[in-house]
Motif scaffolding. Structure first.
Motif, PDB file in Angstrom:
ATOM      1  N   THR A  56       2.274  36.980  30.894  1.00 15.79           N
ATOM      2  CA  THR A  56       2.939  36.513  31.821  1.00 15.79           C
ATOM      3  C   THR A  56       4.481  36.245  31.337  1.00 15.79           C
ATOM      4  O   THR A  56       4.871  36.566  30.257  1.00 15.79           O
ATOM      5  N   ASN A  57       5.640  36.464  32.260  1.00 14.53           N
ATOM      6  CA  ASN A  57       7.008  36.156  31.859  1.00 14.53           C
ATOM      7  C   ASN A  57       7.488  35.000  32.104  1.00 14.53           C
ATOM      8  O   ASN A  57       8.641  34.526  31.964  1.00 14.53           O
ATOM      9  N   ASN A  58       6.428  33.997  32.474  1.00 12.23           N
ATOM     10  CA  ASN A  58       6.840  32.796  33.110  1.00 12.23           C
ATOM     11  C   ASN A  58       6.512  31.595  31.824  1.00 12.23           C
ATOM     12  O   ASN A  58       5.471  31.411  31.901  1.00 12.23           O
ATOM     13  N   ILE A  59       7.412  31.186  31.088  1.00  8.36           N
ATOM     14  CA  ILE A  59       6.798  30.255  30.017  1.00  8.36           C
ATOM     15  C   ILE A  59       6.283  28.965  30.501  1.00  8.36           C
ATOM     16  O   ILE A  59       5.430  28.186  29.914  1.00  8.36           O
ATOM     17  N   ASN A  60       6.677  28.436  31.808  1.00  9.34           N
ATOM     18  CA  ASN A  60       6.224  27.360  32.374  1.00  9.34           C
ATOM     19  C   ASN A  60       4.696  27.557  32.685  1.00  9.34           C
ATOM     20  O   ASN A  60       3.824  26.678  32.875  1.00  9.34           O
ATOM     21  N   GLU A  61       4.231  28.687  32.851  1.00 10.53           N
ATOM     22  CA  GLU A  61       2.620  28.820  33.143  1.00 10.53           C
ATOM     23  C   GLU A  61       2.021  28.701  31.730  1.00 10.53           C
ATOM     24  O   GLU A  61       0.980  28.264  31.907  1.00 10.53           O
ATOM     25  N   GLN A  62       2.584  28.936  30.410  1.00 16.48           N
ATOM     26  CA  GLN A  62       2.073  28.917  29.257  1.00 16.48           C
ATOM     27  C   GLN A  62       2.268  27.310  28.985  1.00 16.48           C
ATOM     28  O   GLN A  62       1.324  26.880  28.357  1.00 16.48           O
ATOM     29  N   ILE A  63       3.148  26.646  29.308  1.00 21.18           N
ATOM     30  CA  ILE A  63       3.278  25.117  29.112  1.00 21.18           C
ATOM     31  C   ILE A  63       2.165  24.632  29.852  1.00 21.18           C
ATOM     32  O   ILE A  63       1.293  23.803  29.392  1.00 21.18           O
ATOM     33  N   ALA A  64       1.887  24.922  31.230  1.00 18.40           N
ATOM     34  CA  ALA A  64       0.766  24.584  31.967  1.00 18.40           C
ATOM     35  C   ALA A  64      -0.461  24.909  31.598  1.00 18.40           C
ATOM     36  O   ALA A  64      -1.654  23.924  31.472  1.00 18.40           O
ATOM     37  N   TYR A  65      -0.753  25.774  31.010  1.00 21.62           N
ATOM     38  CA  TYR A  65      -2.197  26.310  30.349  1.00 21.62           C
ATOM     39  C   TYR A  65      -2.391  25.548  29.286  1.00 21.62           C
ATOM     40  O   TYR A  65      -3.583  24.914  28.944  1.00 21.62           O
ATOM     41  N   ARG A  66      -1.488  25.393  28.467  1.00 21.87           N
ATOM     42  CA  ARG A  66      -1.402  24.516  26.997  1.00 21.87           C
ATOM     43  C   ARG A  66      -2.022  22.982  27.462  1.00 21.87           C
ATOM     44  O   ARG A  66      -2.732  22.404  26.888  1.00 21.87           O
ATOM     45  N   ALA A  67      -1.285  22.523  28.582  1.00 18.99           N
ATOM     46  CA  ALA A  67      -1.550  21.057  28.937  1.00 18.99           C
ATOM     47  C   ALA A  67      -3.194  21.051  29.298  1.00 18.99           C
ATOM     48  O   ALA A  67      -3.899  20.157  29.087  1.00 18.99           O
ATOM     49  N   LYS A  68      -3.485  21.977  30.187  1.00 16.45           N
ATOM     50  CA  LYS A  68      -4.744  22.205  30.766  1.00 16.45           C
ATOM     51  C   LYS A  68      -5.932  22.326  29.674  1.00 16.45           C
ATOM     52  O   LYS A  68      -6.954  21.519  29.649  1.00 16.45           O
TER      53      LYS A  68
END
Length: 127
Positions: free
Chosen positions: A109-121
């Motif tokens: 992904t190029n969207n760091i927010n997707e990575q943050i969301a995955y980490r929270a999940k």
């Protein structure tokens, strides 16, 4: 500054780009094969890489740091300057420490927010 070569896909063509980073100053520079250059300064190198990916969203960066399930802990960021992060999997309590510029081509992904969301999940899946 530490200098290394990474693989990217730009305009459907695989090519190399040069990354230079300095952990101490949280600075990251890139030079693409066509000569385009850009420098980022953020709180750590991982966040710089996130800004780089956002700015060049049309480029696929073939690195662990682009993987949707890779994100640094606060301690990993502080100790490595953001050059290492954890690769996690939903439901698996074990996290693997990875270098963000190591080669990867899956689940990017190029969207760091997707990575943050995955980490929270992932964190929620541990309870």
């Amino acid at each position: 500054m530490k200098k290394l070569e990474i693989s990217v896909i730009r305009n459907s063509v695989r090519e190399k780009a040069i990354i230079e980073y300095e952990r101490r100053t949280s600075t990251l520079s890139i030079e693409f094969s066509n000569g385009v250059q850009k420098t980022f300064t953020e709180i750590d190198v991982y966040t710089c890489f996130g800004s780089l990916r956002k700015e060049f969203s049309d480029v696929k960066f073939l690195c662990k740091g682009s993987k949707v399930n890779v994100y640094p802990s606060a301690m990993a960021s502080q100790m490595s300057g953001g050059v290492v992060a954890y690769e996690v999997r939903i439901g698996d309590p074990n996290a693997e420490l990875v270098r963000i510029f190591d080669y990867e081509e899956n689940d990017l992904t190029n969207n760091i927010n997707e990575q943050i969301a995955y980490r929270a999940k992932w964190a929620e899946s541990q309870y």
